[in-house]
Design a protein around this motif. Structure first.
Motif, PDB file in Angstrom:
ATOM      1  N   ASP A   7       0.830  -1.225   0.000  1.00 49.35           N
ATOM      2  CA  ASP A   7       0.000   0.000   0.000  1.00 49.35           C
ATOM      3  C   ASP A   7       0.853   1.259   0.000  1.00 49.35           C
ATOM      4  O   ASP A   7       0.472   2.273  -0.609  1.00 49.35           O
ATOM      5  N   HIS A   8       2.030   1.203   0.702  1.00 53.29           N
ATOM      6  CA  HIS A   8       2.933   2.353   0.687  1.00 53.29           C
ATOM      7  C   HIS A   8       3.399   2.642  -0.741  1.00 53.29           C
ATOM      8  O   HIS A   8       3.404   3.794  -1.208  1.00 53.29           O
ATOM      9  N   PHE A   9       3.849   1.583  -1.418  1.00 47.46           N
ATOM     10  CA  PHE A   9       4.328   1.749  -2.790  1.00 47.46           C
ATOM     11  C   PHE A   9       3.191   2.249  -3.712  1.00 47.46           C
ATOM     12  O   PHE A   9       3.396   3.140  -4.562  1.00 47.46           O
ATOM     13  N   LYS A  10       1.978   1.696  -3.541  1.00 44.74           N
ATOM     14  CA  LYS A  10       0.836   2.045  -4.403  1.00 44.74           C
ATOM     15  C   LYS A  10       0.467   3.519  -4.237  1.00 44.74           C
ATOM     16  O   LYS A  10       0.225   4.247  -5.214  1.00 44.74           O
ATOM     17  N   TRP A  11       0.439   3.986  -3.003  1.00 39.94           N
ATOM     18  CA  TRP A  11       0.075   5.391  -2.751  1.00 39.94           C
ATOM     19  C   TRP A  11       1.126   6.330  -3.338  1.00 39.94           C
ATOM     20  O   TRP A  11       0.787   7.353  -3.967  1.00 39.94           O
TER      21      TRP A  11
END
Length: 775
Positions: free
Chosen positions: A663-667
């Motif tokens: 989720d960190h990478f996606k955001w």
């Protein structure tokens, strides 16, 4: 692991008597087992053993020659002949002399005593002393604690008109002296017990002469018997049991003065005699004439007693200093190779005091685990004189008798002997004894042995149980103080003593507590890891402090049977916390090129692991952490070390900058699409504050995207690639390394002691499984 220093001989199989009922009525299961091991089983034998009495003493007239000897003494008394008691200079000889003199005087004899000087006359009768006795009007000589080897001196006695009565207990040699009579248990086939000390034989003579049991002499009997290390079984057990009571209640002025010097009050046990009174009495004869010791026990003058006791104590202090110096010199001679350190030690030097060489020999036996002969060289006479002590497997007396021609004089027992020989024969003696040892002994024979009575749990140890065990006293040869084995993890291990050279431990299970004291074992402190299960062997005793009693075990040896982990992660000043035993190879392992190690331990890079022989490596020190856990697994499985020291630290830890989630990478990627660009230097602080992220995590996400070709980076400015290839995050080497680093740190650094040891256990178990499967 921690190896034991001695060989443990478990003399009792714990499952032999798996029953609730006591083996012997009236005592606990544990005490019953101790009695049974001593072959004491039926009620009568148990009663006799636990309650020695006068009834267990044998008829002195069963000893061959006793009737003739007492008749001769009575004739001397009737005819007012002068009798000379010819004694010996050790504690047995001194107490024997005292017993014989008092008995003779009580019988009405005119008598004096003579003890030869160890340095000018040597042990036993000598021609000059016998001729001087004849010239002084003595017509009867009674030897005590010596004489069985005096073949020539017996002929001299006949020549000068002296009747010679020999009372002795030492080993009988090939030829017996032609004396008027010989009183010796081992030449008396009808006497039920042949292991009396010299003072025991003298006491039997006194009993026969006085025609009653001279109980007032039993204090001297206990002293001499304990000090001479004869078996405390059968009649000796009764004599010492009764004698210790007599010692405790003695009105002998000189003995009480010596007890005061030794700070002994109340009841006396065999250890007080063996370690306090006996050595002081022995010391006088070791350094000079032993006559003051006899004078001390015979005196009726309190002032003389105080002075003599003080003098004897002073001599003992001097003896201790001399022993320490000679032992140090002997050790240096042997370790330097100046004289060979063979299967049997024979070490000699001018200037050594012959009187203390037996003690020095005992020290060398304990240090080097082999028989030892220590000789003082007399350059004028070109002779060497000294003493020997041995190990259990090597009978000194019988082996030296095989080469009797090497000696000018020789005598003794299986474990102790004295001798004189020509200086030129020292090397020949050494080579002859070493050859005999090579022929008769195995490697195991040289290791000191602890005979262990049984294994016990700490909940089975109580004040009452130890009191019951003490009913088996007096302990000594033939009835050793029981050694017990305990397997337990200590709750506490600490150094004690002014020089921090002793260990104190606390064992605790449920409501049961047991203190452990290991004197002189402070060097093992750094070799016992926390939570290690210890096997200890020792003597159970009661500690009394400020009126409170507690149980304790006086530890004689210990071992750790399983591998140990020493957790020094993140520690500074490793030099102070690491102490490695001599003779066990220790290496340091570096995964990342570390070039410094504590105590200059050799550093082995992982790449050179195959150059090592696993059998040669007992300990490994881990200087840093691997990039991957598999690297450490390979080390453990290759070397299978007995002890592992985790000494690494962490810099630039990944653990506290946790691995970003998907989720960190996606955001972050969505943010880049919206903004079209992102400047790391200018914008990351604001983004970190807004999202509550770590700045280093933003850098890491950016680097992973760049490696995968998702973004462009130029002078800190990040922009989206127009048509990137589709890839998984796990395809990034940087992502893989960070994930592995986090796992490595979590497993090896931020884990608890139990967790780290568990993981290392798993790696070792892999080796076991491969071995079991034949791989």
């Amino acid at each position: 692991m921690l190896p034991s220093k001695t060989k443990w001989n478990f003399t009792y199989k714990q499952n032999e008597h798996d029953q609730e009922a006591p083996l012997v009525k009236g005592v606990s299961q544990l005490t019953g087992q101790l009695l049974e091991k001593r072959n004491i089983k039926n009620p009568e034998d148990v009663e006799n053993f636990l309650n020695p009495s006068h009834n267990h003493l044998h008829d002195p007239f069963l000893m061959e020659g006793m009737a003739l000897a007492t008749s001769r003494v009575k004739l001397a008394i009737e005819q007012n002949e002068k009798i000379l008691v010819y004694g010996d200079y050790d504690a047995d000889g001194v107490s024997s002399t005292t017993v014989m003199i008092e008995a003779l005087r009580e019988a009405g004899a005119t008598c004096e005593f003579y003890i030869p000087n160890r340095f000018t006359e040597g042990y036993g009768p000598n021609e000059a002393a016998f001729r001087e006795a004849a010239a002084s009007g003595y017509s009867l000589i009674i030897t005590v604690d010596n004489g069985i080897a005096a073949v020539h001196e017996a002929e001299v006695a006949k020549e000068v008109g002296i009747d010679l009565i020999i009372t002795d207990h030492h080993e009988v040699q090939n030829e017996l002296p032609d004396a008027y009579v010989i009183i010796h248990p081992k030449t008396s086939p009808d006497y039920p017990f042949n292991e009396l000390a010299g003072v025991g034989v003298a006491f039997k003579f006194a009993q026969a002469l006085l025609n009653r049991l001279p109980e007032h002499l039993l204090d001297m009997v206990a002293l001499g018997t304990i000090a001479d290390l004869v078996p405390l079984t059968n009649e000796n057990r009764a004599l010492v049991h009764l004698g210790l009571k007599a010692l405790s209640q003695s009105k002998r002025i000189g003995l009480n003065a010596l007890k005061e010097i030794c700070s002994i009050e109340g009841a006396i046990d065999e250890e007080m005699v063996g370690f306090s009174i006996g050595p002081r009495v022995n010391a006088v004869g070791r350094l000079q004439d032993a006559s003051p010791a006899v004078d001390l026990f015979l005196t009726q003058d309190p002032e003389d007693a105080t002075q003599l006791a003080g003098f004897i104590n002073q001599v003992n202090q001097e003896r201790q200093k001399i022993v320490s110096q000679i032992a140090k010199e002997a050790e240096e001679i042997l370790l330097s190779g100046e004289q060979p350190l063979g299967e049997v030690i024979v070490v000699a030097k001018e200037g050594w005091n012959p009187g203390v060489l037996g003690i020095v020999a005992s020290k060398l036996v304990r240090q080097f685990d082999r028989p030892a002969i220590v000789l003082a060289i007399d350059p004028e006479k070109e002779q060497a004189k000294g003493s020997a002590r041995s190990i259990v497997a090597f009978d000194l007396f019988s082996n030296c008798m095989e080469i009797r021609d090497h000696f000018l004089h020789f005598g003794g027992h299986s474990q102790a002997a004295g001798m004189t020989l020509d200086v030129e024969g020292i090397d020949h003696l050494r080579s002859s004894l070493c050859l005999l040892a090579q022929q008769k002994l195995t490697d195991d024979d040289y290791q000191q042995i602890l005979d262990i009575e049984m294994s016990v749990n700490i909940e089975d140890i109580s004040l009452q149980q130890i009191d019951e065990i003490n009913k088996l006293r007096p302990f000594g040869m033939g009835n050793p103080k029981p050694l017990f084995h305990i397997k337990e993890t200590p709750k506490e291990v600490r150094l004690i003593g002014s020089q921090q050279n002793h260990l104190k431990m606390l064992f605790n299970r449920d409501k049961s507590k047991l203190d452990g004291i290991a004197f002189g074992m402070g060097d093992l402190y750094h070799q016992i890891a926390p939570s290690s299960e210890l096997d200890v062997v020792g003597e159970l005793s009661i500690n009394e402090w400020n009126g409170r009693k507690s149980v304790q075990i006086m530890i004689k040896d210990m071992q750790v049977q399983k591998w140990q982990l020493f957790d020094l992660r993140g520690s500074k000043h490793l030099e102070k916390k690491l102490d490695f035993p001599h003779g066990e190879q220790t290496i340091a392992i570096s995964f990342n090129g570390e070039n410094r190690s504590p105590h200059d331990i050799p550093i082995i890079p992982v790449s050179e692991l195959d150059s090592l022989n696993p059998k040669d490596v007992q300990r490994i020190v881990l200087l840093d952490m691997p990039k991957q856990l598999s690297q450490l697994s390979e080390v453990i499985q290759k070397l299978v070390p007995n002890n592992i020291y985790a000494c690494y630290q962490v810099e630039n830890s990944a653990y506290f900058t946790s691995l970003p989630t998907r989720d960190h990478f996606k955001w972050f990627y969505g943010m880049l699409i919206r903004r079209k660009s992102f400047h790391l230097v200018k914008d990351r602080e604001k983004l970190a504050e807004r999202k509550g992220w770590n700045v280093s995590m933003i850098d890491f996400i950016s680097q992973v995207f760049f490696e995968l070709g998702f973004v462009k980076m130029e002078d800190g400015l990040i922009t989206i690639e127009s048509s990137p290839s589709q890839k998984e995050l796990t395809e990034s080497l940087l992502y893989q390394e960070r994930r592995e680093q986090l796992y490595v740190e979590q497993t090896l650094y931020y884990s608890s002691y139990k967790e780290l040891k568990g993981w290392l256990d798993e790696q070792r178990e892999t080796v076991k499984e491969e071995v079991l499967n034949g791989l």
